[in-house]
Motif scaffolding. Structure first.
Motif, mmCIF file in Angstrom:
data_model
loop_
_atom_site.group_PDB
_atom_site.id
_atom_site.type_symbol
_atom_site.label_atom_id
_atom_site.label_comp_id
_atom_site.label_asym_id
_atom_site.label_seq_id
_atom_site.Cartn_x
_atom_site.Cartn_y
_atom_site.Cartn_z
ATOM 1 N N SER A 199 -6.926 -28.155 -28.644
ATOM 2 C CA SER A 199 -7.358 -27.163 -29.629
ATOM 3 C C SER A 199 -8.852 -27.299 -29.907
ATOM 4 C CB SER A 199 -6.582 -27.333 -30.935
ATOM 5 O OG SER A 199 -5.213 -27.036 -30.762
ATOM 6 N N SER A 200 -9.469 -26.202 -30.277
ATOM 7 C CA SER A 200 -10.877 -26.232 -30.680
ATOM 8 C C SER A 200 -11.032 -27.107 -31.918
ATOM 9 C CB SER A 200 -11.373 -24.809 -30.978
ATOM 10 O OG SER A 200 -11.240 -23.974 -29.855
ATOM 11 N N ASP A 201 -12.166 -27.750 -32.028
ATOM 12 C CA ASP A 201 -12.429 -28.639 -33.164
ATOM 13 C C ASP A 201 -12.887 -27.798 -34.352
ATOM 14 O OD1 ASP A 201 -12.815 -30.813 -34.758
ATOM 15 O OD2 ASP A 201 -14.728 -31.406 -33.867
ATOM 16 N N VAL A 202 -11.920 -27.374 -35.166
ATOM 17 C CA VAL A 202 -12.226 -26.536 -36.328
ATOM 18 C C VAL A 202 -11.637 -27.178 -37.573
ATOM 19 C CG1 VAL A 202 -12.373 -24.374 -35.045
ATOM 20 C CG2 VAL A 202 -10.163 -25.138 -35.916
ATOM 21 N N ASP A 203 -12.159 -26.789 -38.724
ATOM 22 C CA ASP A 203 -11.697 -27.376 -39.976
ATOM 23 C C ASP A 203 -10.401 -26.721 -40.443
ATOM 24 O OD1 ASP A 203 -12.486 -25.122 -42.166
ATOM 25 O OD2 ASP A 203 -14.010 -25.236 -40.597
ATOM 26 N N GLU A 204 -9.773 -27.362 -41.425
ATOM 27 C CA GLU A 204 -8.490 -26.886 -41.953
ATOM 28 C C GLU A 204 -8.588 -25.473 -42.506
ATOM 29 O OE1 GLU A 204 -5.563 -27.928 -45.731
ATOM 30 O OE2 GLU A 204 -6.698 -29.554 -44.779
ATOM 31 N N GLY A 205 -9.687 -25.170 -43.196
ATOM 32 C CA GLY A 205 -9.846 -23.849 -43.788
ATOM 33 C C GLY A 205 -9.828 -22.744 -42.746
ATOM 34 N N THR A 206 -10.448 -22.988 -41.586
ATOM 35 C CA THR A 206 -10.480 -21.983 -40.525
ATOM 36 C C THR A 206 -9.082 -21.719 -39.989
ATOM 37 O OG1 THR A 206 -12.722 -22.651 -39.905
ATOM 38 C CG2 THR A 206 -11.455 -21.403 -38.278
ATOM 39 N N VAL A 207 -8.313 -22.790 -39.749
ATOM 40 C CA VAL A 207 -6.944 -22.626 -39.251
ATOM 41 C C VAL A 207 -6.109 -21.849 -40.263
ATOM 42 C CG1 VAL A 207 -4.845 -23.827 -38.545
ATOM 43 C CG2 VAL A 207 -7.071 -24.730 -37.863
ATOM 44 N N ARG A 208 -6.259 -22.175 -41.543
ATOM 45 C CA ARG A 208 -5.517 -21.463 -42.587
ATOM 46 C C ARG A 208 -5.900 -19.984 -42.622
ATOM 47 N NH1 ARG A 208 -3.060 -23.953 -46.963
ATOM 48 N NH2 ARG A 208 -2.986 -26.230 -46.931
ATOM 49 N N ASP A 209 -7.204 -19.703 -42.529
ATOM 50 C CA ASP A 209 -7.674 -18.317 -42.580
ATOM 51 C C ASP A 209 -7.079 -17.494 -41.442
ATOM 52 O OD1 ASP A 209 -9.168 -18.769 -44.842
ATOM 53 O OD2 ASP A 209 -11.053 -19.104 -43.772
ATOM 54 N N PHE A 210 -7.093 -18.040 -40.243
ATOM 55 C CA PHE A 210 -6.562 -17.295 -39.095
ATOM 56 C C PHE A 210 -5.044 -17.172 -39.178
ATOM 57 C CE2 PHE A 210 -10.742 -17.883 -37.277
ATOM 58 C CZ PHE A 210 -10.894 -16.744 -36.487
ATOM 59 N N THR A 211 -4.379 -18.205 -39.691
ATOM 60 C CA THR A 211 -2.922 -18.124 -39.855
ATOM 61 C C THR A 211 -2.572 -17.005 -40.827
ATOM 62 O OG1 THR A 211 -2.733 -20.517 -39.485
ATOM 63 C CG2 THR A 211 -0.833 -19.404 -40.446
ATOM 64 N N GLU A 212 -3.288 -16.925 -41.938
ATOM 65 C CA GLU A 212 -3.029 -15.868 -42.920
ATOM 66 C C GLU A 212 -3.330 -14.491 -42.336
ATOM 67 O OE1 GLU A 212 -4.193 -16.351 -47.004
ATOM 68 O OE2 GLU A 212 -4.414 -18.515 -46.753
ATOM 69 N N LYS A 213 -4.364 -14.411 -41.518
ATOM 70 C CA LYS A 213 -4.700 -13.133 -40.871
ATOM 71 C C LYS A 213 -3.556 -12.681 -39.957
ATOM 72 C CE LYS A 213 -7.973 -11.124 -37.566
ATOM 73 N NZ LYS A 213 -9.131 -11.395 -36.671
ATOM 74 N N TYR A 214 -3.013 -13.607 -39.170
ATOM 75 C CA TYR A 214 -1.887 -13.279 -38.294
ATOM 76 C C TYR A 214 -0.670 -12.873 -39.118
ATOM 77 C CZ TYR A 214 -3.944 -14.922 -33.862
ATOM 78 O OH TYR A 214 -4.701 -15.056 -32.732
ATOM 79 N N ILE A 215 -0.435 -13.585 -40.217
ATOM 80 C CA ILE A 215 0.716 -13.298 -41.071
ATOM 81 C C ILE A 215 0.617 -11.887 -41.641
ATOM 82 C CG2 ILE A 215 1.818 -13.872 -43.274
ATOM 83 C CD1 ILE A 215 1.195 -16.829 -42.645
ATOM 84 N N ARG A 216 -0.560 -11.527 -42.155
ATOM 85 C CA ARG A 216 -0.736 -10.197 -42.755
ATOM 86 C C ARG A 216 -0.421 -9.091 -41.751
ATOM 87 N NH1 ARG A 216 -5.221 -12.731 -45.218
ATOM 88 N NH2 ARG A 216 -6.640 -11.917 -43.623
ATOM 89 N N SER A 217 -0.824 -9.288 -40.518
ATOM 90 C CA SER A 217 -0.573 -8.264 -39.491
ATOM 91 C C SER A 217 0.878 -8.249 -39.027
ATOM 92 C CB SER A 217 -1.484 -8.505 -38.285
ATOM 93 O OG SER A 217 -2.851 -8.391 -38.645
ATOM 94 N N ALA A 218 1.596 -9.362 -39.259
ATOM 95 C CA ALA A 218 2.984 -9.470 -38.787
ATOM 96 C C ALA A 218 4.006 -9.086 -39.846
ATOM 97 C CB ALA A 218 3.259 -10.895 -38.303
ATOM 98 N N GLU A 219 3.577 -8.906 -41.092
ATOM 99 C CA GLU A 219 4.513 -8.588 -42.177
ATOM 100 C C GLU A 219 4.858 -7.099 -42.154
ATOM 101 O OE1 GLU A 219 3.873 -11.474 -45.912
ATOM 102 O OE2 GLU A 219 2.028 -10.448 -45.323
ATOM 103 N N LYS A 220 5.788 -6.731 -41.288
ATOM 104 C CA LYS A 220 6.167 -5.327 -41.138
ATOM 105 C C LYS A 220 7.504 -5.005 -41.799
ATOM 106 C CE LYS A 220 2.603 -4.628 -38.437
ATOM 107 N NZ LYS A 220 1.440 -3.852 -38.893
ATOM 108 N N GLY A 221 8.227 -6.017 -42.213
ATOM 109 C CA GLY A 221 9.534 -5.786 -42.821
ATOM 110 C C GLY A 221 9.905 -6.950 -43.721
ATOM 111 N N THR A 222 11.190 -7.084 -43.991
ATOM 112 C CA THR A 222 11.684 -8.169 -44.828
ATOM 113 C C THR A 222 11.698 -9.467 -44.041
ATOM 114 O OG1 THR A 222 13.085 -6.619 -46.040
ATOM 115 C CG2 THR A 222 13.592 -8.956 -46.261
ATOM 116 N N LEU A 223 11.122 -10.520 -44.606
ATOM 117 C CA LEU A 223 11.091 -11.813 -43.943
ATOM 118 C C LEU A 223 12.335 -12.611 -44.285
ATOM 119 C CD1 LEU A 223 7.382 -12.899 -44.542
ATOM 120 C CD2 LEU A 223 8.313 -11.450 -42.760
#
Length: 469
Positions: free
Chosen positions: A228-252
């Motif tokens: 994995s690229s050497d990135v900080d925790e905040g960056t991983v969290r930010d991208f995870t949340e970005k993916y989540i927002r785009s994936a929330e199309k229905g009931t989880l």
């Protein structure tokens, strides 16, 4: 799996062995060199057509979150990983690596489960959490613990998948269901230590597996994470949340929703009162811009404003009276506001607003704080901003549950904005807040009225990942 799809999978599996040479892989591992294989273009296209079929199948599921999450990820072929799939964070993207030889042996449902497995690793923040455990437990214990944690929520696993029952049986343990990564890792490591096994797993066993067997190997199943690229925790969290927002199309599902909530609520942030102190340092400087005095540093530039000293800071504290912020929350927060600004020359005005401004009054000390007028109507933020723009204030502090317009009728002019959400609120409805958004710490609530929308009903605690039935 339909006949046409099954025949494509079988054909690809047979073609895989014309591309991939197992002996070359083992020789590369022994010598410590990088293993590389040239993948024909037509094979790559046909293989990813199979992966796209799995992706579409996931999107059509009731729990389509996984399909839309996968849709955003890069996908690459890797014959040298010891599991059907693996994941890491590379070049500002999550990348799914797939070993065709192992992946193509699976049925459709098993293919879907192995992809869900990787996405659950991401949602559980395993790529971050393992950093704290490395050095404390062995790689084997860590890999087994991570797989146990996510596999308990999956059906149709491959026959060799790591499960709680299989690990309990192999290591003579009695670990319980739905526990944390740390719980499983420590229990497994304790048993490994008792058996005098090496902390990185048995080298002889690993070498034996490498030389005689090509397939899933727990000791090395997550090695690809090291790339994995050497990135900080905040960056991983930010991208995870970005993916989540785009994936929330229905009931989880309950479990996925709990992981998402845990991720969003666990982000380390500056408490609102500490942030307010920092904000006041820039706002309440004791100076005010004016056109009546020339700029001290450049007096001949008439377009530059000068400064007046001993400016009394105008602070507006707006409170949403639609029923979502309790009196206890507001009064406790106001005490902290008064304590923070006491050393400044200031004037505080409190605005009570739901869909319109209902009352404006001044506050000098704690005794001046009034019980809010309960209106129970809708919420609009724009009336408060209209008032603030007209009265030329320095700072607006807005207490709300965040449920209002998506867009303000007017933008704030010449003052800072701090949004403070109720401890029971999730997010601000505004697409552009024009200021920082913070949350109140939770306090005991004794309101005579209860908003049933604020009562948590999912019955699930992510402190120990155990559902409450």
């Amino acid at each position: 799996m339909d006949t046409d799809f099954k025949s494509k999978v079988e054909d690809l599996y047979n073609r895989s062995y014309k591309i991939f040479d197992r002996a070359e892989l083992f020789n590369a591992r022994r010598s410590g060199s990088e293993y590389h294989v040239d993948i024909p273009k037509d094979y790559e296209e046909d293989f990813f057509a199979v992966v796209e079929r799995v992706t579409l199948n996931l999107m059509q599921d009731k729990d389509n979150f996984y399909g839309y999450f996968l849709f955003q990820m890069d996908r690459k072929i890797r014959f040298d990983i010891d599991s059907p799939s693996g994941i890491n964070f590379k070049n500002a993207k999550f990348v799914l690596y797939i070993n065709p030889v192992l992946f193509l042996q699976l049925g459709m449902n098993e293919m879907k489960s192995t992809i869900k497995h990787e996405i659950l690793h991401v949602l559980s923040l395993h790529l971050i959490r393992i950093k704290e455990l490395k050095g404390k437990v062995s790689t084997l214990a860590l890999n087994l613990a991570m797989d146990i944690t996510v596999n308990q929520y999956l059906d149709c696993l491959p026959p060799y998948a790591v499960t709680l029952s299989s690990v309990n049986l192999k290591y003579n343990l009695d670990m319980k269901q739905f526990n944390t990564l740390e719980y499983y890792a420590q229990n497994i490591q304790g048993e490994l230590d008792l058996n005098d096994e090496d902390k990185n797993g048995s080298e002889d066993d690993s070498k034996h597996n490498e030389d005689t067997n090509y397939g899933f190997t727990p000791e090395t199943s997550h090695n690809i994470w090291e790339e994995s690229s050497d990135v900080d925790e905040g960056t991983v969290r930010d991208f995870t949340e970005k993916y989540i927002r785009s994936a929330e199309k229905g009931t989880l599902s309950v479990h996925v929703q709990s992981l998402v909530d845990k991720l969003r609520n666990s982000r380390p942030s500056i408490p609102w009162n500490i942030y307010l102190k920092k904000l006041l340092g820039t706002v309440l400087s004791g100076k005010k811009k004016t056109i009546t005095i020339r700029n001290r540093r450049q007096p001949y530039r008439l377009e530059l404003k000068g400064e007046l000293r001993n400016h009394k800071a105008e602070i507006v504290v707006a409170i949403d009276i639609s029923g979502s912020i309790s009196n206890e929350e507001f009064k406790q927060a106001m005490r902290e506001v008064l304590g923070i600004v006491k050393n400044y020359d200031h004037k505080i005005s409190v605005i009570e607003c739901d869909n319109d401004i209902r009352r404006v009054y001044s506050v000098k000390n704690e005794r001046d704080i009034k019980d809010r007028k309960m209106q129970g109507g809708g919420t609009r933020f724009s009336p408060v901003f209209k008032y603030c723009n007209k009265n030329r204030i320095d700072l607006l502090i807005y207490f709300t549950d965040g449920k209002g317009e998506k867009k303000l009728d007017m933008m704030p002019t010449g003052y800072k904005v701090l949004w403070i959400l109720s401890g029971r609120s999730e997010k601000l409805s505004l697409q552009k807040p024009y200021g920082a958004v913070k949350k109140l710490k939770k306090v005991a609530i004794v309101d005579s009225c209860v908003d049933l929308k604020d009562i948590k009903t999912d019955g699930y605690s992510m402190n120990n990942q155990e559902p409450i039935f």
